[in-house]
Motif scaffolding. Structure first.
Motif, short mmCIF file in Angstrom:
data_model
loop_
_atom_site.label_atom_id
_atom_site.label_comp_id
_atom_site.label_asym_id
_atom_site.label_seq_id
_atom_site.Cartn_x
_atom_site.Cartn_y
_atom_site.Cartn_z
N ASN A 41 0.79 -1.24 0.00
CA ASN A 41 0.00 0.00 0.00
C ASN A 41 0.82 1.28 0.00
O ASN A 41 0.32 2.33 0.37
N ALA A 42 2.07 1.23 -0.43
CA ALA A 42 2.91 2.44 -0.34
C ALA A 42 2.45 3.53 -1.29
O ALA A 42 2.22 4.67 -0.88
N SER A 43 2.34 3.22 -2.59
CA SER A 43 1.92 4.26 -3.54
C SER A 43 0.41 4.41 -3.58
O SER A 43 -0.10 5.49 -3.80
N ASP A 44 -0.30 3.32 -3.35
CA ASP A 44 -1.76 3.30 -3.49
C ASP A 44 -2.41 2.84 -2.19
O ASP A 44 -2.71 1.68 -2.03
N ASN A 45 -2.66 3.72 -1.25
CA ASN A 45 -2.52 5.14 -1.43
C ASN A 45 -1.95 5.79 -0.17
O ASN A 45 -2.31 6.89 0.21
N THR A 46 -1.00 5.08 0.47
CA THR A 46 -0.33 5.69 1.61
C THR A 46 0.37 6.97 1.21
O THR A 46 0.45 7.92 2.00
N GLY A 119 -0.90 7.29 -7.53
CA GLY A 119 0.52 7.07 -7.31
C GLY A 119 1.22 8.24 -6.64
O GLY A 119 0.61 9.27 -6.34
N PRO A 120 2.54 8.11 -6.44
CA PRO A 120 3.30 9.11 -5.69
C PRO A 120 3.97 10.16 -6.57
O PRO A 120 4.75 10.97 -6.07
N GLY A 121 3.70 10.17 -7.87
CA GLY A 121 4.37 11.09 -8.78
C GLY A 121 4.05 12.55 -8.47
O GLY A 121 2.98 12.88 -7.95
N ARG A 180 3.95 9.98 -13.94
CA ARG A 180 3.86 8.54 -13.75
C ARG A 180 5.18 8.01 -13.20
O ARG A 180 6.25 8.26 -13.76
N VAL A 181 5.10 7.33 -12.09
CA VAL A 181 6.28 6.72 -11.48
C VAL A 181 6.17 5.21 -11.67
O VAL A 181 5.27 4.57 -11.13
N PHE A 192 6.01 -1.16 -2.48
CA PHE A 192 6.77 -0.97 -1.25
C PHE A 192 7.22 0.48 -1.07
O PHE A 192 7.43 1.23 -2.03
N PHE A 193 7.45 0.85 0.19
CA PHE A 193 7.93 2.18 0.55
C PHE A 193 9.22 2.54 -0.18
O PHE A 193 9.43 3.70 -0.56
N ASP A 194 10.09 1.56 -0.39
CA ASP A 194 11.39 1.82 -1.01
C ASP A 194 11.28 2.42 -2.40
O ASP A 194 12.23 3.04 -2.89
N THR A 195 10.14 2.24 -3.05
CA THR A 195 9.97 2.72 -4.43
C THR A 195 9.38 4.12 -4.50
O THR A 195 9.19 4.66 -5.59
N ILE A 196 9.09 4.73 -3.35
CA ILE A 196 8.40 6.02 -3.33
C ILE A 196 9.40 7.17 -3.41
O ILE A 196 10.33 7.24 -2.59
N PRO A 197 9.26 8.08 -4.37
CA PRO A 197 10.11 9.27 -4.43
C PRO A 197 9.64 10.31 -3.41
O PRO A 197 8.73 11.09 -3.68
N ILE A 198 10.27 10.30 -2.26
CA ILE A 198 9.82 11.14 -1.15
C ILE A 198 9.82 12.63 -1.52
O ILE A 198 8.95 13.39 -1.10
#
Length: 221
Positions: A41-46, A119-121, A180-181, A192-198
């Motif tokens: 749930n890191a990108s969708d939608n944490t 997503g986190p973009g 789009r990320v 996963f959290f590791d893939t999120i561009p903070i």
């Protein structure tokens, strides 16, 4: 839900920064916190939830004193059919197209709802949801943010997320246009959290806080 299972209970989470002279009017921002099965749930939608919480923190940190009440909503049941936001809109605002439901008093006090889900973009602009009435307003709000890449206004509508129940009853609800990320996949076990561009989320929170602040301070809803 889609699999025929009976949902007995789900909860939305809400919080507010109270307004002043227009405190009975409301500006909303939100994201869904439920997840797809087997997904971290890191990108969708944490990621969207984090942006909304950080936007509220920013507003508190700078001592914002909004005219309208600013309300954050973290929705449940989005993945099963927008249940959390649909129930909230029906209960608090009603539906002018449904005679059995009608319009609640809060309907005419509502200003706008801003959503993040895709997503986190980083934000690159905003979808008008077919609402040309706000184009000039959004252009003015975006001008100081152009060096952050916030340059595009699209007349298109977006679906499948929590601004839709607002739009469906004639209330202004908007989703931001995002970069789009790749690689995360919101409905996979690779989210996963590791893939999120903070740094994207930090930028989004500043933009969200800016839009919400403008809406809360504007002379008009």
């Amino acid at each position: 839900n889609r699999h025929g299972e009976r949902v007995t209970q789900a909860n939305n989470l809400l919080g507010e920064i109270l307004g002043s002279d227009l405190a009975d009017e409301v500006v909303m921002l939100g994201a869904h916190f439920d997840t797809w099965h087997a997904s971290p749930n890191a990108s969708d939608n944490t990621s969207g939830v984090a942006v909304m919480l950080e936007a509220m923190r920013i507003l508190k940190a700078v001592g914002a004193e909004p005219r309208r009440t600013i309300r954050i909503a973290l929705w449940s049941g989005e993945e099963q059919g927008l249940y959390g936001s649909r129930a909230y809109v029906k209960k608090h605002f009603g539906d002018p197209s449904d005679a059995a439901v009608g319009v609640m008093p809060e309907y005419d006090k509502f200003s706008v709802y801003f959503n993040q889900d895709y997503g986190p973009g980083e934000y690159r602009g905003i979808f008008l949801q077919g609402n040309e009435h706000v184009r000039q307003t959004f252009q003015a709000w975006m001008e100081p943010l152009s060096d952050m890449g916030m340059n595009t206004i699209s007349v298109q509508s977006r679906g499948s997320t929590d601004h839709v129940p607002f739009d469906a009853v004639g209330l202004p609800g908007f989703q931001f246009l995002q970069a789009r990320v790749g690689g995360t996949g919101g409905h996979t076990n690779m989210d996963f959290f590791d893939t999120i561009p903070i740094e994207h989320l930090m930028k989004n929170a500043v933009i969200m806080a800016t839009f919400v602040s403008h809406a809360a301070m504007s002379d008009e809803r």
